[in-house]
Design an enzyme around this catalytic site. Structure first.
Site, PDB file in Angstrom:
ATOM      1  N   ASP A 161       0.800  -1.410   0.140  1.00 17.86           N
ATOM      2  CA  ASP A 161      -0.449   0.053  -0.399  1.00 17.86           C
ATOM      3  C   ASP A 161       1.160   2.028   0.197  1.00 17.86           C
ATOM      4  O   ASP A 161       1.694   1.374   0.794  1.00 17.86           O
ATOM      5  CB  ASP A 161      -0.452   0.070   1.286  1.00 17.86           C
ATOM      6  N   MET A 162       0.761   2.239  -0.752  1.00 20.55           N
ATOM      7  CA  MET A 162       1.609   3.771  -1.152  1.00 20.55           C
ATOM      8  C   MET A 162       0.690   3.937   0.065  1.00 20.55           C
ATOM      9  O   MET A 162       0.012   4.239   0.851  1.00 20.55           O
ATOM     10  CB  MET A 162       1.351   3.833  -2.276  1.00 20.55           C
ATOM     11  N   TYR A 212      -1.695   9.947  -3.140  1.00 18.61           N
ATOM     12  CA  TYR A 212      -1.506  11.416  -4.006  1.00 18.61           C
ATOM     13  C   TYR A 212      -0.068  12.667  -3.379  1.00 18.61           C
ATOM     14  O   TYR A 212       0.554  13.374  -4.347  1.00 18.61           O
ATOM     15  CB  TYR A 212      -3.082  12.427  -3.725  1.00 18.61           C
ATOM     16  N   ARG A 271       0.094  14.999   9.241  1.00 24.29           N
ATOM     17  CA  ARG A 271      -0.722  14.520  10.377  1.00 24.29           C
ATOM     18  C   ARG A 271      -0.445  14.511  11.648  1.00 24.29           C
ATOM     19  O   ARG A 271      -0.881  14.037  12.704  1.00 24.29           O
ATOM     20  CB  ARG A 271      -0.464  12.551  10.199  1.00 24.29           C
ATOM     21  N   ASP A 310      -3.350   2.614  -5.579  1.00 27.33           N
ATOM     22  CA  ASP A 310      -2.145   1.892  -4.847  1.00 27.33           C
ATOM     23  C   ASP A 310      -2.472   1.499  -4.200  1.00 27.33           C
ATOM     24  O   ASP A 310      -1.391   1.099  -2.699  1.00 27.33           O
ATOM     25  CB  ASP A 310      -2.043   3.614  -4.006  1.00 27.33           C
ATOM     26  N   GLU A 311      -2.951   0.297  -4.267  1.00 33.34           N
ATOM     27  CA  GLU A 311      -2.846  -1.538  -3.738  1.00 33.34           C
ATOM     28  C   GLU A 311      -2.359  -2.470  -4.376  1.00 33.34           C
ATOM     29  O   GLU A 311      -3.224  -2.428  -5.591  1.00 33.34           O
ATOM     30  CB  GLU A 311      -4.027  -1.078  -2.594  1.00 33.34           C
TER      31      GLU A 311
HETATM   32  P1  TTP Z   1      -5.680   5.203   0.941  1.00 33.85           P
HETATM   33  O1  TTP Z   1      -4.420   4.247   0.507  1.00 33.85           O
HETATM   34  O2  TTP Z   1      -6.902   5.248   1.488  1.00 33.85           O
HETATM   35  O3  TTP Z   1      -4.616   6.999   1.638  1.00 33.85           O
HETATM   36  P2  TTP Z   1      -3.190   7.446   0.936  1.00 33.85           P
HETATM   37  O4  TTP Z   1      -2.304   6.648   0.449  1.00 33.85           O
HETATM   38  O5  TTP Z   1      -3.148   8.769   1.055  1.00 33.85           O
HETATM   39  O6  TTP Z   1      -2.504   7.563   2.871  1.00 33.85           O
HETATM   40  P3  TTP Z   1      -2.050   6.068   3.584  1.00 33.85           P
HETATM   41  O7  TTP Z   1      -0.658   6.283   3.831  1.00 33.85           O
HETATM   42  O8  TTP Z   1      -3.275   6.136   4.698  1.00 33.85           O
HETATM   43  O9  TTP Z   1      -2.414   4.998   2.813  1.00 33.85           O
HETATM   44  O10 TTP Z   1      -5.387   6.032  -0.496  1.00 33.85           O
HETATM   45  C1  TTP Z   1      -4.607   6.598  -1.869  1.00 33.85           C
HETATM   46  C2  TTP Z   1      -5.273   7.839  -2.314  1.00 33.85           C
HETATM   47  O11 TTP Z   1      -6.593   7.404  -2.831  1.00 33.85           O
HETATM   48  C3  TTP Z   1      -5.192   8.693  -1.657  1.00 33.85           C
HETATM   49  O12 TTP Z   1      -3.358   9.335  -1.729  1.00 33.85           O
HETATM   50  C4  TTP Z   1      -5.942  10.168  -1.714  1.00 33.85           C
HETATM   51  C5  TTP Z   1      -6.873   9.413  -2.483  1.00 33.85           C
HETATM   52  N1  TTP Z   1      -8.127   9.162  -1.845  1.00 33.85           N
HETATM   53  C6  TTP Z   1      -9.281  10.312  -2.350  1.00 33.85           C
HETATM   54  O13 TTP Z   1      -9.405  10.125  -3.076  1.00 33.85           O
HETATM   55  N2  TTP Z   1     -10.671   9.756  -1.661  1.00 33.85           N
HETATM   56  C7  TTP Z   1     -10.055   9.141  -0.354  1.00 33.85           C
HETATM   57  O14 TTP Z   1     -11.328   9.386   0.322  1.00 33.85           O
HETATM   58  C8  TTP Z   1      -9.125   8.292  -0.193  1.00 33.85           C
HETATM   59  C9  TTP Z   1      -9.626   7.626   0.975  1.00 33.85           C
HETATM   60  C10 TTP Z   1      -8.373   8.523  -0.693  1.00 33.85           C
END
Ligand code: TTP
Length: 672
Positions: free
Chosen positions: A18-19, A23, A60, A120-121
């Protein structure tokens, strides 16, 4: 409570990658001066500084959360850097992030079976790689173990007070007396650490990972230590992990099913489920869900990593919160046009790059009724067969919307645009294309290609699609999931670009996170909703379409459109750039197919016949014989006789001079 031994699948090595604050990282790569600073990506600036969608780990630490607006984030962390998400067609343009995600996938995919689960997963099945490593260079034989490996978090690892953390990890990984499962996991730890380093080196992105014996546990673990770390769940640690895991944190239990488990069975953690027998859980939730619950309580999940690097569906959505809710058909149509345009563009790229076509178009919306006591009534989702071409998608999406609105309003009736008594508001819209399949090589692909272009749905006086509205299993896609409407509502905008597999549930309505109900609006001339049954369903339609021209050999094919009919009505001249941009290239084929489909009108047919000479954009004597090798014999015969009547067709051997044309040349989307 004794825990049943998992199946043989516990010897698998699965990773979930998981990235981190994805963004934000993409924006930081573009603007390196943002690195290390508290920063966030926002959508829209017009109201309270826009909504945050991604927050850096530095921000954060200052208390900034994704749920905040830009202004709130600035209040919490005055030095925060806010970056605006790119915008196109009045909505977020996620292409930059999507292609950054693809970069990561292409690196990870080299290591084993790889499933792109979201933007991103990624899931990886590293079993083969781990087994090879165990056979050739087991961890205990390694002289040097990389620092990244030694930073791994191993759940349940025994550590005496004062023991050095990295030394403990080294000892765990190099235990000679470990059982085979743990040895395989140790190999997985080394492989994943190496992959993460590679991703960082090649993309500049950090990621976190979970390593376990199945997807469910790997996913749980990847979020436990972020950013840029990896967490391992050995078999012996499963029970402890689940005994403290709140039930709602488990994937698919965040909604109604999780709530029901809490209120009806008094279950707070996943481990609490252990007290119920499988039969008891089945009594409450049905056979499949009951068994699934019984399994997850024991950390058992048979879900395979699917070798899929491409998204399972494409979607384009937008929410209209609060005062921005849409209240007229014309504004809904405006936004559906924008969303359809984006969808069409993505379908075009998918077709061009991956040779894939989608078969189903689905419209989702969220709404409320202003004078409604039953304000929680869900706006029904509707699907119909996919027609390529931006205008067709726009038309179909709007038709689906109107059919859904009519059903949603029920006895309220649909108030005409501009009427002061409007009783509905739309707070979210999305269009998605699903049931995406590869175009197989050979003739059948061509036939299906054209068969998937149904005629335009007819409309009633109120503009709604005619036909029965019926729930079909095929349209409900029990195995795929998009971001739920709940999530969508929480997000300023949603990219519904990627779907992933869920277990099949008997009682889907028990869990709000599962796929929302989808109806199928039958398009009168083509009721196919499932790729596998599509040609069957099309038989009647296609027979009708070309009925006037049928000869005996065609009748043998019982409803298959003759390739000659298709060619007759098909302009093989490459589309102009303008057309290519505005309308997926399929559309020109589709336009022809449509022309053919409405050929009951003899005048239209006459025109088609007359314009054939000019429309026919290639020289028949340049067709290479080898093209015909791709076709079934009866079609070869039919096509040859057609070509002979038009031009002298060389029935000799293929040229074999390297300039061989391919059937694909006559179908620009494949060719391009
Ligand atoms: P996530 O993997 O949920 O979160 P993240 O990568 O920003 O942070 P983390 O390190 O906690 O995993 O989401 C991946 C991307 O998807 C995130 O960078 C932005 C986008 N996104 C949205 O646009 N809206 C949302 O509600 C969520 C959850 C994510």
């Amino acid at each position: 409570m004794p825990v049943a031994r998992p199946e043989a699948s516990d010897a698998r090595v699965i990773a979930h990658v998981d990235m981190d604050c994805f963004y934000v990282q993409v924006e930081q790569r573009k603007q390196p001066e943002l690195r290390g600073l508290p920063s966030a990506v926002v959508q829209y600036n017009e109201w309270q500084g826009g909504g945050l969608i991604a927050v850096s780990y530095e921000a954060r630490k200052c208390g900034v959360k994704r749920s905040m607006r830009g202004d709130e984030a600035k209040a919490a962390c005055p030095q925060i850097q806010l970056v605006q998400v790119p915008v196109a067609r009045g909505k977020a343009d996620l292409n930059l992030y999507r292609s950054a995600g693809s970069e990561v996938v292409s690196i990870l995919a080299k290591s084993g079976k790889c499933e792109r689960a979201s933007i991103d997963e990624v899931y990886l099945d590293l079993t083969d790689a781990a087994e090879s490593m165990l056979a050739d260079a087991p961890p205990e034989s390694l002289e040097l173990i990389d620092e990244e490996v030694l930073k791994s978090h191993i759940l349940g690892m025994n550590r005496e007070d004062g023991d050095d953390f990295k030394e403990s990890v080294r000892n765990w990984i190099c235990r000679e007396d470990a059982d085979r499962r743990d040895k395989l996991l140790s190999c997985g730890i080394i492989i994943v650490a190496e992959l993460r380093k590679q991703v960082l080196k090649e993309t500049e992105f950090t990621c976190s990972a979970g390593i376990a014996h199945n997807k469910m546990l790997a996913k749980l673990a990847s979020g436990m230590n972020k950013p840029a770390q990896q967490t391992v769940v050995p078999y012996a640690a499963v029970q402890e992990l689940l005994s403290s895991l709140p039930i709602k944190k488990m994937k698919q239990l965040g909604g109604k099913l999780g709530t029901s488990l809490q209120t009806d069975l008094g279950v707070d953690t996943v481990g609490d489920l252990l007290q119920f027998s499988e039969t008891k859980l089945q009594e409450h939730y049905g056979v499949n869900t009951g068994t699934w619950l019984w399994n997850i309580a024991r950390g058992i999940s048979g879900e395979e990593v699917q070798g899929r690097l491409l998204p399972k569906s494409h979607g384009s959505g937008k929410t209209f919160p609060g005062p921005r809710a849409l209240k007229s058909l014309s504004t809904v149509q405006h936004w559906l046009n924008q969303l359809s345009e984006e969808l069409s563009e993505r379908l075009g790229s998918d077709l061009e790059q991956n040779k894939r076509i989608a078969s189903t178009l689905t419209l989702h919306a969220s709404a409320f009724r202003s004078k409604d006591s039953d304000s929680h009534k869900k706006f029904p989702s509707k699907s119909c067969p996919m027609r390529y071409g931006v205008t067709k998608i726009q038309e179909d999406a709007f038709n689906l919307f109107q059919a859904a609105l009519r059903e949603y309003m029920g006895s309220f009736g649909i108030k005409p645009q501009g009427n002061k008594l409007e009783t509905w508001r739309i707070t979210g819209l999305s269009v998605s294309a699903s049931k995406i399949v590869d175009i197989p090589s050979g003739t059948s692909s061509i036939m299906r290609y054209f068969q998937s272009q149904p005629t335009v749905p007819s409309r009633s006086a109120d503009g709604c699609v005619q036909g029965n509205v019926a729930m079909t299993a095929s349209a409900s896609e029990g195995c795929s999931e998009q971001r739920s409407t709940e999530t969508q509502a929480a997000m300023p905008e949603v990219d519904t670009g990627v779907t992933y597999t869920l277990p099949n549930f008997e009682n889907q309505d028990k869990d709000i996170d599962l796929v929302s109900e989808k109806d199928v609006v039958s398009c009168p001339s083509n009721e196919a909703t499932d790729v596998s049954t599509q040609s069957e369903s099309n038989k009647g339609t296609q027979t009708k379409r070309i009925g006037r021209k049928m000869n005996n050999s065609k009748e043998k094919n019982r409803g298959m459109p003759s390739i000659v009919d298709i060619f007759k009505n098909y302009n093989a001249t490459p589309p102009s750039k303008q057309e290519t941009q505005e309308d997926s290239t399929v559309s020109s084929a589709s336009k022809r197919a449509k022309l053919s489909s409405s050929s009951h009108n003899s005048q239209v047919n006459q025109e088609v016949e007359e314009s054939r000479e000019t429309d026919w954009g290639y020289k028949t004597d340049e067709i290479d014989q080898s093209v015909f090798d791709e076709l079934p014999v009866e079609i070869q015969r039919e096509l040859r006789s057609f070509l002979r009547t038009n031009k002298q067709f060389n029935t000799g051997k293929s040229k074999g001079d390297g300039s061989t044309s391919s059937i694909a040349h006559y179908f620009p989307p494949l060719n391009r």
